[in-house]
Design a protein around this motif. Structure first.
Motif, PDB file in Angstrom:
ATOM      1  N   ALA A 109       0.836  -1.206   0.000  1.00 19.75           N
ATOM      2  CA  ALA A 109       0.000   0.000   0.000  1.00 19.75           C
ATOM      3  C   ALA A 109       0.868   1.253   0.000  1.00 19.75           C
ATOM      4  O   ALA A 109       0.576   2.236  -0.706  1.00 19.75           O
ATOM      5  N   ARG A 110       1.938   1.222   0.756  1.00 15.30           N
ATOM      6  CA  ARG A 110       2.824   2.387   0.833  1.00 15.30           C
ATOM      7  C   ARG A 110       3.546   2.626  -0.491  1.00 15.30           C
ATOM      8  O   ARG A 110       3.622   3.761  -0.988  1.00 15.30           O
ATOM      9  N   ALA A 113       1.072   3.789  -3.185  1.00 12.77           N
ATOM     10  CA  ALA A 113       0.678   5.176  -2.923  1.00 12.77           C
ATOM     11  C   ALA A 113       1.808   6.126  -3.317  1.00 12.77           C
ATOM     12  O   ALA A 113       1.568   7.221  -3.843  1.00 12.77           O
ATOM     13  N   TRP A 165      -5.221   2.900   2.452  1.00 12.12           N
ATOM     14  CA  TRP A 165      -5.320   4.057   1.560  1.00 12.12           C
ATOM     15  C   TRP A 165      -6.383   5.047   2.038  1.00 12.12           C
ATOM     16  O   TRP A 165      -6.294   6.242   1.753  1.00 12.12           O
ATOM     17  N   ARG A 208      -2.866  10.680   1.660  1.00 13.25           N
ATOM     18  CA  ARG A 208      -3.769  10.211   0.611  1.00 13.25           C
ATOM     19  C   ARG A 208      -3.234  10.640  -0.756  1.00 13.25           C
ATOM     20  O   ARG A 208      -2.800  11.770  -0.944  1.00 13.25           O
ATOM     21  N   SER A 209      -3.267   9.722  -1.712  1.00 12.43           N
ATOM     22  CA  SER A 209      -2.651   9.979  -3.015  1.00 12.43           C
ATOM     23  C   SER A 209      -3.644  10.614  -3.984  1.00 12.43           C
ATOM     24  O   SER A 209      -4.846  10.672  -3.704  1.00 12.43           O
ATOM     25  N   ARG A 213      -6.541   5.998  -4.327  1.00 16.86           N
ATOM     26  CA  ARG A 213      -5.873   4.704  -4.355  1.00 16.86           C
ATOM     27  C   ARG A 213      -5.560   4.370  -5.814  1.00 16.86           C
ATOM     28  O   ARG A 213      -6.178   4.913  -6.733  1.00 16.86           O
TER      29      ARG A 213
END
Length: 437
Positions: A109-110, A113, A165, A208-209, A213
């Motif tokens: 996830a990291r 992102a 996310w 948050r990207s 997500r």
């Protein structure tokens, strides 16, 4: 995207040796390019100039040592490579394969992102469960987990990633110098996940990207794979060789998506397409014949064995194709098993050699060698008649194959009104016509 505004989606599958196993030996191939980052960056820029929707980099986490003598293998780690490509492009989507079987949700996830931030919202995740047994041996396991278990883990893996996310609210970042508040702590949430496979407190240590997500992509046609795609995927990469099989798959995945409570239009079906395009049919067929002679049968047997989890090297190439086990006994890639089973049931006297020569240019996907019009005709037929929403294009030649598709086929698709000539937004989700999250 409404049916009235429906248009073809084109994903370009980038491989360092071409999708044909013999492409690295072709006279046109420039071997010094195959492991050069500039080669990938150059193709990415050309693809963006042609307005291709996304680039896709596949991945594997093991290697059979004897395979290296037969040509290029998977090279650069996809997320590292795509981060480099992000620096020289602005609009094209960037999709990487990342396994849920041999990773942890927090790290994935990291990293995804981060790619989404680096690319200003162009990241995509091809979710795979990895069905190659030797991979398990690289991660401290004595055997590959069962197919059903891998998909149960994948489902929870995705759920954890989605929570991570969402652990930052959209307005959590304040950056107020006067008050001394960088981010609102009330809007950053520990996820406190406790499940069968994962225990993750959270929150994610990156804000948050741009897309909220990455775009979610799935590849697999097993019962479990279709169910996973219906619940989570926005794109699905598929393997069908015939128009009829593609129509059946397309109808089934749209039905399953609706049954999962989503709009059938929320998922786009992209069959793989091995393509070799030339100005004339004669030239295309000549190159296809050359490639056929250059491919390694031993490497093709390895590929077939890995994807089905059956050692075909113990059989003679010209003996009848051996009887396949029941699907319930297959712990590798069931989508490829189903494809091969259908072929051998239809062509009852086929040998291993004949199957590989007739059906296994890459890993069994649809293939065509022809003129721009012939390639565009096939793509239009599948797109218009309920067999595909687009294609994952796999140029067979390492050098020049991608450029030929971009320069000859894409303009023809645009001339026919099937594919746009400009990007409509900034993020991958926007450019594909999906609603923002």
């Amino acid at each position: 995207m409404s049916q009235a505004n429906r248009r073809m989606i084109l994903n370009l599958f980038l491989q360092n040796g071409g999708s044909h196993k013999g492409a690295w030996r072709h006279s046109s191939t420039k071997l010094d390019e195959l492991h050069d980052i500039k080669y990938f960056q150059r193709l990415a820029k050309k693809a963006e100039e042609a307005r291709i929707d996304s680039l896709f980099i596949a991945d594997g986490l093991s290697i059979e040592a004897k395979a290296v003598q037969h040509g290029p293998i998977l090279g650069f780690e996809p997320l590292t490579l795509l981060s480099s490509i992000a620096s020289v492009t602005e609009k094209i989507g960037l999709i990487a394969t990342v396994s849920t079987s041999f990773n942890e949700p927090y790290n994935v996830a990291r990293i995804l992102a981060s790619l989404d931030h680096i690319s200003s919202g162009r990241a995509g995740w091809n979710i795979v469960t990895t069905g190659v047994e030797r991979t398990a041996f690289n991660f401290g396991l004595k055997e590959l987990p069962a197919h059903a278990e891998r998909y149960e883990r994948a489902k929870e893996f995705i759920e954890v990633a989605l929570k991570l996310w969402d652990s930052w609210d959209a307005d959590a970042l304040i950056q107020d110098k006067a008050s001394g508040i960088y981010a609102d702590a009330r809007k950053v949430h520990d996820i406190q996940h406790e499940g069968t496979y994962f225990s993750v407190r959270g929150a994610l240590n990156i804000m948050r990207s741009p897309q909220a997500r990455p775009l979610l992509i799935q590849a697999g046609a097993s019962e479990a794979g279709r169910s996973l795609a219906a619940h989570y995927a926005e794109l699905i990469f598929t393997v069908q060789q015939s128009f009829e099989d593609a129509q059946l798959f397309y109808k089934d995945i749209k039905k399953r998506t609706a049954e999962a409570g989503r709009s059938p239009d929320a998922i786009k079906v992209l069959p793989g397409l091995h393509v070799l395009v030339c100005a004339t049919e004669a030239e295309a067929l000549e190159k296809a014949s050359e490639l056929q002679q250059l491919g390694s049968m031993e490497r093709a047997v390895m590929s077939l064995s890995n994807l089905l989890g059956i050692d075909f090297s113990v059989y003679a190439l010209d003996d009848p194709f051996p009887e396949l086990p029941d699907l319930s006994q297959v712990n590798a890639y069931q989508s490829f098993y189903q494809m091969v089973k259908k072929i051998v049931e239809k062509e009852t006297t086929i040998t291993i050699r004949e199957l590989l020569e007739k059906h296994w240019v890459g890993n069994g996907q649809l293939r065509i060698a022809g003129t721009p019009n012939q390639v565009a005709d096939l793509m239009e037929d599948w797109f218009v008649n309920g067999a595909a929403d687009g294609f994952s294009v796999m140029p067979q030649l390492a050098s020049g194959g991608t450029e030929a598709f971009l320069e000859l086929v894409v303009p023809e698709l645009q001339r026919r009104g099937l594919f746009p000539d400009t990007y409509s937004g900034q993020t991958l989700r926007e450019n594909l016509g999906f609603d923002p999250l």
